[in-house]
Motif scaffolding. Structure first.
Motif, PDB file in Angstrom:
ATOM      1  N   VAL A 155    -116.258  12.793 -43.179  1.00  0.00           N
ATOM      2  CA  VAL A 155    -117.072  12.159 -44.065  1.00  0.00           C
ATOM      3  C   VAL A 155    -117.198  10.796 -43.875  1.00  0.00           C
ATOM      4  O   VAL A 155    -118.218  10.172 -44.059  1.00  0.00           O
ATOM      5  N   PRO A 156    -116.355   9.864 -43.277  1.00  0.00           N
ATOM      6  CA  PRO A 156    -116.624   8.469 -42.901  1.00  0.00           C
ATOM      7  C   PRO A 156    -117.895   8.386 -41.821  1.00  0.00           C
ATOM      8  O   PRO A 156    -118.641   7.723 -42.029  1.00  0.00           O
ATOM      9  N   LEU A 157    -117.893   9.307 -40.876  1.00  0.00           N
ATOM     10  CA  LEU A 157    -119.118   9.437 -39.950  1.00  0.00           C
ATOM     11  C   LEU A 157    -120.317   9.506 -40.789  1.00  0.00           C
ATOM     12  O   LEU A 157    -121.418   8.924 -40.373  1.00  0.00           O
ATOM     13  N   VAL A 158    -120.289  10.586 -41.546  1.00  0.00           N
ATOM     14  CA  VAL A 158    -121.436  10.769 -42.377  1.00  0.00           C
ATOM     15  C   VAL A 158    -121.946   9.465 -43.140  1.00  0.00           C
ATOM     16  O   VAL A 158    -123.147   9.078 -43.504  1.00  0.00           O
ATOM     17  N   GLU A 162    -123.362   7.674 -38.869  1.00  0.00           N
ATOM     18  CA  GLU A 162    -122.985   7.728 -37.742  1.00  0.00           C
ATOM     19  C   GLU A 162    -122.934   9.050 -37.220  1.00  0.00           C
ATOM     20  O   GLU A 162    -122.213   9.394 -36.031  1.00  0.00           O
ATOM     21  N   HIS A 163    -123.388  10.091 -37.975  1.00  0.00           N
ATOM     22  CA  HIS A 163    -123.067  11.644 -37.832  1.00  0.00           C
ATOM     23  C   HIS A 163    -123.715  12.270 -36.426  1.00  0.00           C
ATOM     24  O   HIS A 163    -123.376  13.189 -36.004  1.00  0.00           O
ATOM     25  N   LEU A 164    -124.896  11.557 -36.145  1.00  0.00           N
ATOM     26  CA  LEU A 164    -125.513  11.992 -35.046  1.00  0.00           C
ATOM     27  C   LEU A 164    -125.328  11.358 -33.853  1.00  0.00           C
ATOM     28  O   LEU A 164    -126.176  11.522 -32.785  1.00  0.00           O
ATOM     29  N   ASP A 165    -124.649  10.005 -33.904  1.00  0.00           N
ATOM     30  CA  ASP A 165    -124.586   9.135 -32.682  1.00  0.00           C
ATOM     31  C   ASP A 165    -123.473   9.802 -31.722  1.00  0.00           C
ATOM     32  O   ASP A 165    -122.845  10.786 -31.891  1.00  0.00           O
ATOM     33  N   PRO A 166    -123.347   9.560 -30.356  1.00  0.00           N
ATOM     34  CA  PRO A 166    -122.656  10.121 -29.398  1.00  0.00           C
ATOM     35  C   PRO A 166    -121.180   9.831 -29.876  1.00  0.00           C
ATOM     36  O   PRO A 166    -120.257  10.733 -29.479  1.00  0.00           O
ATOM     37  N   PHE A 171    -114.915  13.598 -32.525  1.00  0.00           N
ATOM     38  CA  PHE A 171    -114.103  14.217 -33.754  1.00  0.00           C
ATOM     39  C   PHE A 171    -114.810  15.600 -33.935  1.00  0.00           C
ATOM     40  O   PHE A 171    -113.951  16.251 -34.569  1.00  0.00           O
ATOM     41  N   VAL A 172    -116.017  15.895 -33.789  1.00  0.00           N
ATOM     42  CA  VAL A 172    -116.470  17.171 -34.141  1.00  0.00           C
ATOM     43  C   VAL A 172    -115.915  18.205 -33.103  1.00  0.00           C
ATOM     44  O   VAL A 172    -115.320  18.982 -33.399  1.00  0.00           O
ATOM     45  N   GLU A 173    -115.745  17.749 -31.922  1.00  0.00           N
ATOM     46  CA  GLU A 173    -114.960  18.528 -30.982  1.00  0.00           C
ATOM     47  C   GLU A 173    -113.585  19.024 -31.436  1.00  0.00           C
ATOM     48  O   GLU A 173    -113.116  19.796 -31.249  1.00  0.00           O
ATOM     49  N   LYS A 174    -112.833  17.813 -31.599  1.00  0.00           N
ATOM     50  CA  LYS A 174    -111.714  17.796 -31.918  1.00  0.00           C
ATOM     51  C   LYS A 174    -111.120  18.641 -33.108  1.00  0.00           C
ATOM     52  O   LYS A 174    -110.299  19.546 -32.906  1.00  0.00           O
TER      53      LYS A 174
END
Length: 276
Positions: A155-158, A162-166, A171-174
């Motif tokens: 949620v903080p990324l979105v 920053e959800h599409l940033d490298p 955290f997506v993979e984790k």
């Protein structure tokens, strides 16, 4: 003379706009009021009592704007507040009003998307700890095994765009790795947070080809179509001018900038103050 009402759509922030987008596309003729409680978001790590209090305040604000029907387009609010509002508030204070959530309509069909009878649920800590999906899915698909994974950083990324940033890759993979390690038979993952659809491009990069992703926007929209069909007494009271209004408890300019990304078209909001 019958007074026509708008349909209220509530979320703790921006995520509910992904559900609202699907609802507005499938039911474009109705009037809607969207309210995001951005000043107090995210709700994911708050206690049941706090989420209930915040959600009730926002629902009552939407009632005061003439919304007889309110959709909680927020998994945390649906998990921690919906049942109490439905059972303890509506019958005594608002007997003619209705509040619906996103968990039950999702649980009613999620079992149809798995061949292995094993699904994963990814959500905020609040949604996962409530075990609402475990309980609801078991009611409709007792043969389906459900594995859960909390994703506190998504949620903080979105919310910070920053959800599409490298930097989001880690955290997506984790969280996907941690979920799939719980059971190799998982072949369907439910994104049990309305923010998460914006991460789908990243999620798909990290998933095996045999694992599908299930979002909630179309599911909730289809459920609302059916609900209004089955409740003509509610449907007949909804205004049909196709108007959409947006409100936030946070900063309007910030909300407009982020909300436009979630909603897919320009959003112009108004600020309202709630007790904080």
């Amino acid at each position: 003379m019958n007074i026509k009402h708008s349909i209220g759509v509530f979320d703790s922030g921006y995520g509910g706009l992904t559900v609202f987008k699907s609802i507005a596309e499938k039911l474009p003729k109705y009037n809607y009021i969207y309210f995001g409680d951005n000043a107090r978001s995210p709700y994911g790590d708050h206690s049941f009592e706090t989420v209930y209090q915040y959600t009730l305040e926002c629902v009552e604000w939407l009632f005061a704007q003439g919304c007889q029907l309110v959709i909680l387009a927020c998994n945390t609010a649906s998990a921690k507040a919906l049942r109490s509002i439905q059972q303890n508030v509506l019958p005594f204070k608002y007997p003619d009003n209705r509040v619906l959530g996103v968990i039950r309509p999702t649980a009613e069909i999620v079992g149809s998307f798995t061949s292995s009878n094993t699904i994963g649920v990814m959500g905020t800590r609040g949604t996962i700890n409530s075990e609402s999906y475990l309980i609801e899915i078991n009611k409709f698909f007792p043969e389906v095994k459900v594995l859960q994974q909390s994703c506190p950083m998504w949620v903080p990324l979105v919310e910070n765009n920053e959800h599409l940033d490298p930097g989001a890759d880690y955290f997506v993979e984790k969280y996907i790795k941690e979920l799939l390690e719980k059971d190799s038979n998982i072949d369907c993952i439910l994104l049990a947070c309305t923010h998460y659809p914006l991460l789908i491009p990243k999620i798909m990069e990290k998933l095996p080809e045999n694992v599908s992703i299930l979002g909630q926007g179309d599911i909730v929209a289809d459920s609302l179509v059916l609900y209004l069909k089955n409740h003509p007494e509610i449907e007949s009271m909804v205004a049909t001018e196709g108007k959409k209004s947006f409100y936030t408890s946070g900063d309007e300019e910030v909300f407009n900038r982020h909300a436009t990304i979630f909603f897919g078209s320009e959003v112009v909001s108004h600020h309202i103050s709630l007790k904080i």
